[in-house]
Design an enzyme around this catalytic site. Structure first.
Site, mmCIF file in Angstrom:
data_model
loop_
_atom_site.group_PDB
_atom_site.id
_atom_site.type_symbol
_atom_site.label_atom_id
_atom_site.label_comp_id
_atom_site.label_asym_id
_atom_site.label_seq_id
_atom_site.Cartn_x
_atom_site.Cartn_y
_atom_site.Cartn_z
ATOM 1 N N ARG A 48 0.850 -1.202 0.000
ATOM 2 C CA ARG A 48 0.000 0.000 0.000
ATOM 3 C C ARG A 48 0.883 1.248 0.000
ATOM 4 O O ARG A 48 0.563 2.249 -0.624
ATOM 5 C CB ARG A 48 -0.955 0.011 1.202
ATOM 6 C CG ARG A 48 -1.719 1.318 1.340
ATOM 7 C CD ARG A 48 -3.039 1.212 2.093
ATOM 8 N NE ARG A 48 -2.977 0.380 3.275
ATOM 9 C CZ ARG A 48 -2.365 0.715 4.430
ATOM 10 N NH1 ARG A 48 -1.774 1.877 4.564
ATOM 11 N NH2 ARG A 48 -2.361 -0.116 5.443
ATOM 12 N N TYR A 101 -16.733 15.691 -16.734
ATOM 13 C CA TYR A 101 -17.104 14.336 -16.375
ATOM 14 C C TYR A 101 -18.143 14.361 -15.243
ATOM 15 O O TYR A 101 -17.897 14.943 -14.184
ATOM 16 C CB TYR A 101 -15.851 13.575 -15.945
ATOM 17 C CG TYR A 101 -16.135 12.154 -15.586
ATOM 18 C CD1 TYR A 101 -16.528 11.251 -16.568
ATOM 19 C CD2 TYR A 101 -16.057 11.705 -14.283
ATOM 20 C CE1 TYR A 101 -16.818 9.938 -16.247
ATOM 21 C CE2 TYR A 101 -16.340 10.391 -13.951
ATOM 22 C CZ TYR A 101 -16.723 9.520 -14.944
ATOM 23 O OH TYR A 101 -17.019 8.222 -14.623
ATOM 24 N N ASP A 173 -8.025 17.927 -15.507
ATOM 25 C CA ASP A 173 -8.287 16.536 -15.888
ATOM 26 C C ASP A 173 -7.818 16.389 -17.333
ATOM 27 O O ASP A 173 -8.415 16.946 -18.252
ATOM 28 C CB ASP A 173 -9.781 16.240 -15.739
ATOM 29 C CG ASP A 173 -10.122 14.771 -16.024
ATOM 30 O OD1 ASP A 173 -9.394 14.135 -16.819
ATOM 31 O OD2 ASP A 173 -11.114 14.280 -15.471
ATOM 32 N N LYS A 198 -8.752 5.084 -19.580
ATOM 33 C CA LYS A 198 -9.061 5.535 -20.932
ATOM 34 C C LYS A 198 -7.822 5.409 -21.827
ATOM 35 O O LYS A 198 -7.375 4.315 -22.073
ATOM 36 C CB LYS A 198 -9.624 6.966 -20.866
ATOM 37 C CG LYS A 198 -10.698 7.163 -19.775
ATOM 38 C CD LYS A 198 -11.972 6.375 -20.003
ATOM 39 C CE LYS A 198 -12.912 6.354 -18.804
ATOM 40 N NZ LYS A 198 -13.249 7.643 -18.228
HETATM 41 C C1 LIG Z 1 -13.714 8.135 -16.963
HETATM 42 C C2 LIG Z 1 -13.320 9.493 -16.541
HETATM 43 C C3 LIG Z 1 -13.083 9.785 -15.188
HETATM 44 C C4 LIG Z 1 -13.296 8.761 -14.074
HETATM 45 O O1 LIG Z 1 -12.378 7.720 -14.147
HETATM 46 P P1 LIG Z 1 -12.665 6.199 -13.698
HETATM 47 O O2 LIG Z 1 -11.435 5.493 -14.082
HETATM 48 O O3 LIG Z 1 -13.893 5.758 -14.433
HETATM 49 O O4 LIG Z 1 -12.922 6.221 -12.233
HETATM 50 C C5 LIG Z 1 -12.660 11.066 -14.880
HETATM 51 N N1 LIG Z 1 -12.506 12.016 -15.825
HETATM 52 C C6 LIG Z 1 -12.742 11.761 -17.121
HETATM 53 C C7 LIG Z 1 -12.538 12.834 -18.122
HETATM 54 C C8 LIG Z 1 -13.156 10.495 -17.524
HETATM 55 O O5 LIG Z 1 -13.400 10.268 -18.819
#
Ligand SMILES: *Cc1c(COP(=O)(O)O)cnc(C)c1O
Length: 407
Positions: A48, A101, A173, A198
């Site tokens: 961890r 998001y 982000d 992603k």
């Molecule tokens: C999918 C996504 C998230 C969240 O991520 P997870 O891996 O699904 O928890 C945050 N920001 C954006 C732009 C995303 O496409």
């Protein structure tokens, strides 16, 4: 300093000194033998706190984003949650890009709201609106660019200047652009977050998230210390297998983004010429209002990414289009090698229905994969034929249970 693809392949990827294995082993272990009480052989005690596979991925990502340190988590949302907990105090206010998001909005309002955190949603393309939303207790500005699902482009240096004027942090982000196209820390952002689920993982086979921080002092503590402590004490880390998959994906990110971008650009232009399509949202189109800005914030010639949205004549056409293709499979998520289609209003952004931020009913989002462009165009033709078929006789919309709110 080495270039992007060189760093992607080598940063943090220490060859195995014992066997010569070219790929670092996956350290599938929870704990590490101590050579005496608290005498740690290679600095590792318990996974961890640190694990070589996860740490290798974190260094690789920090190198590509140009950050002081990177931290990998079990999901994008877990990464966002850890960052917010690390830097906020009860009563703080957040300025949040409106077109973003849905899960980030939900995390802040539903989970952090309980601790007195408030937020205001602003149009990410309007710096005056951002400035006007600042309050005495604004501690954080949070923006996604390109935004989801309308592909708006935020002026990163402008947002960073507003954050700096008020002593607030700027978090970006960078999931859609990836560090291959855009490095927000270079524009003055203090932290970058990713859903590595992603483009970084890139193959739709792993969930993960990351925070990369600049060398910055916040409330008397470095961001790296604050997020590192939160990761250890909060514990939402990514496991060794998931860290390995994300690190493996990251090595080919540059190649994939070039292909995603080239094909998305071809499809955006093609869709723009089709009579059934009323509007295409893609920052690579010259008439997109953020085109020049996106270009100026991105490494030259690397394209505009693989996500585009389009509007059809009405809701029935959009639903038919989204549910009738073969390669564009109906699914939440994005950024994998396979193409996906999403109906954001009721899928990824369902939590916004009934609010001023709700997504139009005739909008569809595409995540363009790495398949052959001709095959994808043939698939879009199938979708448009299905959309046309809804027009003379209006068919009732398919009744469905409320879709999953998360992407
Ligand atoms: C999918 C996504 C998230 C969240 O991520 P997870 O891996 O699904 O928890 C945050 N920001 C954006 C732009 C995303 O496409």
């Amino acid at each position: 300093m080495s270039g992007f693809n060189t760093l992607a392949v080598h940063a943090g990827q220490h060859k195995d000194p014992h066997t010569g294995a070219v790929i670092p082993p996956i350290y599938q272990t929870s704990t590490f033998i101590q050579d005496g009480i608290n005498v740690l052989r290679a600095g590792h005690e318990y996974s961890r706190g640190s694990n070589p596979t996860r740490n290798g991925f974190e260094s690789q990502l920090a190198a590509l984003e140009g950050g002081a340190a990177g931290f990998s988590f079990a999901s994008g949302i877990a990464a966002e949650d850890a960052l917010l907990r690390a830097v906020l105090e009860p009563g703080d206010h957040i300025i949040l890009g409106a077109d973003g998001y849905g899960g980030t909005n939900r995390l802040i309002s539903k989970l952090h709201g309980k601790w007195g955190i408030t937020s205001s949603a602003v149009d990410i393309t309007n710096l005056d609106a951002v400035r006007a939303a600042v309050r005495p207790n604004t501690a954080l500005l949070w923006v996604e660019t390109p935004s989801n699902p309308l592909l708006g482009i935020a002026d990163l240096a402008g947002w960073a200047a507003i954050a700096a004027e008020h002593g607030a942090l700027l978090v970006v982000d960078n999931t859609f652009a990836t560090p291959y196209l855009q490095r927000p820390l270079d524009f003055g952002a203090h932290a970058v977050v990713h859903s590595t689920t992603k483009y970084i993982g890139g193959h739709s086979d792993v969930l993960g998230g990351a925070v990369i921080v600049a060398d910055h002092l916040h409330r008397g503590q470095s961001l790296a210390e604050a997020v590192g402590y939160q990761q250890f004490a909060g514990g939402a880390v990514s496991g060794p297998q998931d860290s390995y998959l994300a690190a493996r994906g990251l090595k080919t990110l540059g190649l994939r983004m070039e292909r995603h971008g080239a094909t998305a650009s071809t499809l955006a232009r093609w869709l723009d010429d089709q009579p059934e399509v009323t509007r295409v949202y893609y920052p690579g189109l010259e008439r997109h209002p953020g085109h020049e800005l996106a270009k100026s914030q991105s490494a030259a010639g690397r394209g505009f990414g693989g996500i585009l949205s389009l509007q059809l004549s009405d809701e029935a056409a959009a639903r038919a289009f989204a549910q009738s293709m073969e390669y564009f499979q109906l699914s939440v998520s994005l950024g994998g090698v396979e193409s996906l289609v999403c109906y954001p209003r009721e899928m990824t952004h369902a939590s916004l229905i009934g609010t001023p931020l709700e997504i139009p009913a005739n909008l569809v989002r595409l995540s363009v994969g790495i398949e052959e462009a001709d095959d994808l165009i043939a698939d879009l033709e199938r979708g448009l034929a299905a959309a046309r078929a809804t027009q003379p006789v209006h068919k009732p919309a398919v009744v469905r249970e409320k879709a999953l709110e998360n992407a």
